[in-house]
Design a protein around this motif. Structure first.
Motif, PDB file in Angstrom:
ATOM      1  N   GLN A   1      10.954  17.714 -39.627  1.00 24.26           N
ATOM      2  CA  GLN A   1      10.925  19.182 -39.517  1.00 24.26           C
ATOM      3  C   GLN A   1      12.124  19.703 -38.712  1.00 24.26           C
ATOM      4  OE1 GLN A   1       7.013  19.909 -37.838  1.00 24.26           O
ATOM      5  NE2 GLN A   1       6.101  20.048 -39.866  1.00 24.26           N
ATOM      6  N   LEU A   2      13.276  19.215 -39.106  1.00 27.21           N
ATOM      7  CA  LEU A   2      14.495  19.592 -38.402  1.00 27.21           C
ATOM      8  C   LEU A   2      14.707  21.101 -38.395  1.00 27.21           C
ATOM      9  CD1 LEU A   2      17.247  19.010 -37.098  1.00 27.21           C
ATOM     10  CD2 LEU A   2      18.174  18.699 -39.405  1.00 27.21           C
ATOM     11  N   ARG A   3      14.622  21.713 -39.581  1.00 27.15           N
ATOM     12  CA  ARG A   3      14.924  23.143 -39.642  1.00 27.15           C
ATOM     13  C   ARG A   3      13.920  23.972 -38.850  1.00 27.15           C
ATOM     14  NH1 ARG A   3      14.752  28.050 -41.679  1.00 27.15           N
ATOM     15  NH2 ARG A   3      16.734  29.010 -42.302  1.00 27.15           N
ATOM     16  N   ALA A   4      12.645  23.602 -38.922  1.00 25.76           N
ATOM     17  CA  ALA A   4      11.616  24.353 -38.183  1.00 25.76           C
ATOM     18  C   ALA A   4      11.846  24.238 -36.679  1.00 25.76           C
ATOM     19  CB  ALA A   4      10.227  23.841 -38.558  1.00 25.76           C
ATOM     20  N   LYS A   5      12.188  23.032 -36.234  1.00 23.59           N
ATOM     21  CA  LYS A   5      12.442  22.848 -34.805  1.00 23.59           C
ATOM     22  C   LYS A   5      13.670  23.635 -34.363  1.00 23.59           C
ATOM     23  CE  LYS A   5      10.423  18.212 -34.623  1.00 23.59           C
ATOM     24  NZ  LYS A   5      10.692  16.774 -34.446  1.00 23.59           N
ATOM     25  N   LEU A   6      14.710  23.600 -35.197  1.00 23.88           N
ATOM     26  CA  LEU A   6      15.924  24.331 -34.840  1.00 23.88           C
ATOM     27  C   LEU A   6      15.694  25.831 -34.834  1.00 23.88           C
ATOM     28  CD1 LEU A   6      18.749  22.395 -36.709  1.00 23.88           C
ATOM     29  CD2 LEU A   6      18.159  22.353 -34.295  1.00 23.88           C
ATOM     30  N   ALA A   7      14.919  26.322 -35.799  1.00 23.04           N
ATOM     31  CA  ALA A   7      14.636  27.755 -35.836  1.00 23.04           C
ATOM     32  C   ALA A   7      13.894  28.195 -34.586  1.00 23.04           C
ATOM     33  CB  ALA A   7      13.828  28.092 -37.094  1.00 23.04           C
ATOM     34  N   SER A   8      12.967  27.346 -34.115  1.00 27.98           N
ATOM     35  CA  SER A   8      12.230  27.666 -32.893  1.00 27.98           C
ATOM     36  C   SER A   8      13.150  27.654 -31.679  1.00 27.98           C
ATOM     37  CB  SER A   8      11.086  26.659 -32.704  1.00 27.98           C
ATOM     38  OG  SER A   8      10.411  26.901 -31.493  1.00 27.98           O
ATOM     39  N   ALA A   9      14.005  26.608 -31.595  1.00 30.81           N
ATOM     40  CA  ALA A   9      14.940  26.527 -30.470  1.00 30.81           C
ATOM     41  C   ALA A   9      15.919  27.684 -30.488  1.00 30.81           C
ATOM     42  CB  ALA A   9      15.681  25.200 -30.506  1.00 30.81           C
ATOM     43  N   TRP A  10      16.378  28.043 -31.679  1.00 31.15           N
ATOM     44  CA  TRP A  10      17.333  29.145 -31.833  1.00 31.15           C
ATOM     45  C   TRP A  10      16.724  30.460 -31.343  1.00 31.15           C
ATOM     46  CZ3 TRP A  10      22.370  29.655 -32.961  1.00 31.15           C
ATOM     47  CH2 TRP A  10      22.829  30.896 -33.370  1.00 31.15           C
ATOM     48  N   LYS A  11      15.497  30.716 -31.756  1.00 33.17           N
ATOM     49  CA  LYS A  11      14.830  31.965 -31.365  1.00 33.17           C
ATOM     50  C   LYS A  11      14.619  32.036 -29.856  1.00 33.17           C
ATOM     51  CE  LYS A  11      10.635  34.661 -32.239  1.00 33.17           C
ATOM     52  NZ  LYS A  11       9.333  34.699 -32.977  1.00 33.17           N
ATOM     53  N   GLN A  12      14.209  30.905 -29.261  1.00 33.25           N
ATOM     54  CA  GLN A  12      13.936  30.890 -27.826  1.00 33.25           C
ATOM     55  C   GLN A  12      15.213  30.900 -26.995  1.00 33.25           C
ATOM     56  OE1 GLN A  12      10.994  27.816 -26.823  1.00 33.25           O
ATOM     57  NE2 GLN A  12      10.223  27.975 -28.904  1.00 33.25           N
TER      58      GLN A  12
END
Length: 497
Positions: A221-232
């Motif tokens: 789930q690379l993209r999901a994790k990155l999207a979460s990190a990006w938002k935070q």
């Protein structure tokens, strides 16, 4: 009356008149020097570009288990009739070659099975090791006999991992294997090799690794994790709680891929987020508006966290220091040119920012001459001064201390003459001088602690300040500010609770 007596009387009358005028001026007027305009500007810190490392890690054990479920145990099987298992044999009689053994057909039955997959590697190389075992039987060779052959090989695959498109994992796999025991049988003095037949079946099976590996990586789930990190990442971090309260606001701009790396049993994708870092003083600034996760950037900035830490000298800190310096000067005695010894009482001191990078300094004072105790004046005099420091030095000095506005002539206003005295202005400059070193150390310690480790959901921001340097002083409405430029390294690591 003699002429000499007449002259003495005339001088006495003139001196009395002059003193009466000066006394009248001293008794009837207070110094009313207009206060310079007050400037309430906040410190202005430039935007800084930072590149924050973002490692996303996964376990090789998890990836290995996933591949185990995807690659079947039986890689292929065979059950087919061959017209020629053993070639015809001829004997040379000198005058002709005579066939003594015809070609023999047979039925080939067998399969190839794999053993346990083992993932490993180091640096940017992911290795996959897979043992295989072949069991192949030649049934009824020539309709009369059967033989079974076995063979073993070790498949080695080296994967170069990358990220393409919209954060989709990709793998370029190079594959090699050797038969440690090639499958074959000996029959009637001839060797029947089955390695080429096994090779033909193994190639598409092994090539499937190149398709399976990215799919399993995608399950991390690379993209999901990155999207979460990006938002935070769109947030503000408190650098200092007080004196002054300071914040670093982070605005991510792009995310670039630094590549995969393997250390022991951990597979890590290293990314770098280019972000803007701003420094604010006072209340917590609003978080920047988060934007969607952008595609991978081809190029990212130089790694490093850059931001400013403001160090403050509040004007309220300077005011009592200036007053103490003036009181100390008064204790030594003050003598003004053309006036003589003067007794002075210094009262309230006011300091604030005014135009042109100057400080406004208001001093309430009373002064009287010792020759005539009735000759006295009181009021508030305003001066201006320019604070400065050498870049890299935390010691602030003050120069160009001057009367802000003259409203009365020096002859009739004792205070104006007092504050034009060089020793008085030097005392004011001394009181306004400030050593930022203790504040510098405290603020830097607080900032290092604040950004040392910070959790946002499943991600932890950690930073280390490796170098600091202070710039030139700024006169602002909040106080004297010394901007300290901090440089370090920062990471945002995925660490679910």
């Amino acid at each position: 009356m003699s002429s000499r007596q007449q002259q003495r009387r005339t001088r006495s009358i003139r001196w009395t008149a002059a003193m009466s005028l000066l006394l009248a001026a001293g008794c009837s007027h207070s110094v009313r020097s207009p206060a310079p305009p007050r400037v309430d500007s906040a410190p202005d810190f430039p935007l800084q570009t930072s590149s924050i490392v973002v490692p996303i890690s996964g376990s090789l054990d998890d990836l290995q288990r996933a591949l185990e479920t995807q690659i079947p145990q039986q890689l292929w099987s065979i059950d087919r009739q061959l017209d020629s298992c053993v070639a015809a044999k001829r004997v040379d009689l000198g005058i002709a070659r005579v066939k003594v053994l015809p070609k023999l057909g047979c039925r080939i039955i067998g399969d190839v099975r794999r053993g346990k997959l083992v993932l490993g590697g180091r640096g940017d190389r992911l290795t996959i090791t897979m043992p295989i075992h072949a069991t192949i039987a030649a049934k009824k060779v020539g309709g009369i006999a059967s033989k079974t052959a076995t063979g073993d090989a070790i498949v080695h695959a080296v994967a170069r991992l990358s990220v393409v498109g919209n954060w989709t994992p990709s793998a370029k796999v190079s594959i090699d294997y050797d038969w440690t025991t090639p499958p074959g049988i000996d029959f009637l003095g001839q060797r029947i090799e089955f390695a080429s037949k096994a090779d033909a079946r193994l190639k598409p099976v092994i090539a499937k690794l190149e398709q399976t590996l990215p799919k399993e990586l995608n399950k991390l789930q690379l993209r999901a994790k990155l999207a979460s990190a990006w938002k935070q990442g769109f947030t503000a971090i408190q650098l200092n709680r007080e004196r002054p309260p300071a914040w670093m606001r982070i605005t991510p701009k792009q995310l670039g891929v630094g590549g995969y790396s393997i250390d022991r049993r951990t597979l890590t994708l290293t990314l770098a987020a280019d972000a803007l870092t701003e420094t604010f003083v006072g209340d917590r600034p609003a978080d920047p508006v988060a934007t969607p996760l952008p595609p991978p950037a081809r190029k990212i900035g130089q790694r490093g966290l850059n931001f400013f830490i403001p160090v403050l000298a509040d004007y309220a800190q300077l005011e009592p220091v200036v007053r103490r310096a003036l009181l100390k000067r008064a204790q030594k005695g003050i003598t003004l040119a053309g006036v003589g010894p003067v007794d002075v009482e210094f009262g309230k001191v006011t300091v604030y920012a005014t135009t042109g990078g100057h400080l406004a300094v208001g001093v309430v004072a009373k002064a009287k001459t010792r020759q005539n105790a009735l000759l006295a004046t009181k009021g508030e005099v305003w001066l201006t001064a320019i604070p400065y420091n050498v870049p890299g030095s935390q010691l602030v000095r003050v120069g160009d201390v001057a009367i802000a506005t003259d409203t009365d002539s020096e002859i009739t206003n004792l205070l104006i003459a007092l504050f034009k005295d060089g020793s008085i202005r030097a005392s004011i400059a001394q009181g306004l001088s400030h050593d930022f070193a203790p504040d510098y150390a405290k603020v830097l310690t607080a900032a290092r602690k604040a950004i040392g480790s910070r959790r946002e959901g499943d991600f932890v921001l950690s930073a280390d300040v490796t170098r600091v340097e202070n710039g030139t002083l700024a006169v602002t409405g909040k106080g004297l500010f010394m901007p300290v430029h901090a440089v370090g390294q920062a990471t945002i690591a995925y660490r679910p609770r």
